[in-house]
Design a protein around this motif. Structure first.
Motif, PDB file in Angstrom:
ATOM      1  N   ALA A   1      13.210   4.244  10.425  1.00 19.05           N
ATOM      2  CA  ALA A   1      13.791   3.491  11.540  1.00 19.05           C
ATOM      3  C   ALA A   1      12.728   2.790  12.392  1.00 19.05           C
ATOM      4  O   ALA A   1      13.023   1.810  13.075  1.00 19.05           O
ATOM      5  N   SER A   2      11.492   3.276  12.318  1.00 17.79           N
ATOM      6  CA  SER A   2      10.451   2.763  13.214  1.00 17.79           C
ATOM      7  C   SER A   2       9.448   1.821  12.566  1.00 17.79           C
ATOM      8  O   SER A   2       8.751   1.096  13.268  1.00 17.79           O
ATOM      9  N   PHE A   3       9.362   1.839  11.238  1.00 19.55           N
ATOM     10  CA  PHE A   3       8.349   1.041  10.547  1.00 19.55           C
ATOM     11  C   PHE A   3       8.933   0.343   9.329  1.00 19.55           C
ATOM     12  O   PHE A   3       9.865   0.860   8.710  1.00 19.55           O
ATOM     13  N   PRO A   4       8.359  -0.822   8.967  1.00 17.60           N
ATOM     14  CA  PRO A   4       8.790  -1.498   7.734  1.00 17.60           C
ATOM     15  C   PRO A   4       8.147  -0.816   6.533  1.00 17.60           C
ATOM     16  O   PRO A   4       7.002  -1.091   6.183  1.00 17.60           O
ATOM     17  N   VAL A   5       8.855   0.125   5.946  1.00 20.88           N
ATOM     18  CA  VAL A   5       8.330   0.881   4.802  1.00 20.88           C
ATOM     19  C   VAL A   5       9.338   0.862   3.668  1.00 20.88           C
ATOM     20  O   VAL A   5      10.516   0.570   3.867  1.00 20.88           O
ATOM     21  N   GLY A   6       8.874   1.216   2.500  1.00 17.41           N
ATOM     22  CA  GLY A   6       9.754   1.376   1.353  1.00 17.41           C
ATOM     23  C   GLY A   6      10.246   2.808   1.302  1.00 17.41           C
ATOM     24  O   GLY A   6      10.517   3.433   2.334  1.00 17.41           O
ATOM     25  N   ASN A   7      10.285   3.365   0.135  1.00 17.67           N
ATOM     26  CA  ASN A   7      10.764   4.730  -0.066  1.00 17.67           C
ATOM     27  C   ASN A   7       9.829   5.749   0.585  1.00 17.67           C
ATOM     28  O   ASN A   7       8.617   5.656   0.459  1.00 17.67           O
TER      29      ASN A   7
ATOM     30  N   LEU B   1       3.767   0.795   2.532  1.00 16.92           N
ATOM     31  CA  LEU B   1       3.297   1.038   3.896  1.00 16.92           C
ATOM     32  C   LEU B   1       2.621  -0.218   4.418  1.00 16.92           C
ATOM     33  O   LEU B   1       1.683  -0.718   3.813  1.00 16.92           O
ATOM     34  N   GLN B   2       3.100  -0.729   5.554  1.00 12.24           N
ATOM     35  CA  GLN B   2       2.585  -1.982   6.089  1.00 12.24           C
ATOM     36  C   GLN B   2       1.906  -1.797   7.443  1.00 12.24           C
ATOM     37  O   GLN B   2       1.630  -2.777   8.136  1.00 12.24           O
ATOM     38  N   VAL B   3       1.661  -0.546   7.828  1.00 10.97           N
ATOM     39  CA  VAL B   3       0.915  -0.260   9.047  1.00 10.97           C
ATOM     40  C   VAL B   3      -0.264   0.634   8.671  1.00 10.97           C
ATOM     41  O   VAL B   3      -0.305   1.194   7.581  1.00 10.97           O
ATOM     42  N   GLU B   4      -1.213   0.767   9.572  1.00 13.24           N
ATOM     43  CA  GLU B   4      -2.374   1.595   9.286  1.00 13.24           C
ATOM     44  C   GLU B   4      -1.986   3.066   9.205  1.00 13.24           C
ATOM     45  O   GLU B   4      -1.049   3.504   9.878  1.00 13.24           O
TER      46      GLU B   4
ATOM     47  N   MET C   1       0.836  -1.176   0.000  1.00 17.90           N
ATOM     48  CA  MET C   1       0.000   0.000   0.000  1.00 17.90           C
ATOM     49  C   MET C   1       0.884   1.243   0.000  1.00 17.90           C
ATOM     50  O   MET C   1       1.978   1.241   0.547  1.00 17.90           O
ATOM     51  N   ILE C   2       0.396   2.295  -0.610  1.00 20.31           N
ATOM     52  CA  ILE C   2       1.096   3.578  -0.603  1.00 20.31           C
ATOM     53  C   ILE C   2       0.317   4.537   0.290  1.00 20.31           C
ATOM     54  O   ILE C   2      -0.896   4.681   0.151  1.00 20.31           O
TER      55      ILE C   2
END
Length: 69
Positions: free
Chosen positions: A24-30, A47-50, A1-2
């Protein structure tokens, strides 16, 4: 998700601070903040969090943040 968010980031130093903290805090891409856009759009790829989690996190960093549709 973007994830696409409106922020009030005002300069390159604030942009870098926000991007480093999110990465540093979340598993995200660019992550990117467009300082030339009137909404100072924060775009987060993979984006892998809400979205609410990101909004709350960015607000704790001292910035305004709300999802854009």
């Amino acid at each position: 998700m973007i994830g696409i968010f409106k922020t009030n980031v005002g300069n390159p130093e604030e942009r870098q601070q926000m991007i480093q903290a999110i990465s540093a805090s979340f598993p995200v891409g660019n992550c990117h903040v467009d300082l030339d856009d009137c909404d100072k759009v924060l775009r987060i790829a993979d984006l892998q969090v809400e979205e609410k989690t990101i909004v709350d996190f960015v607000k704790k960093l001292g910035f305004e943040c709300q999802p854009l549709e």
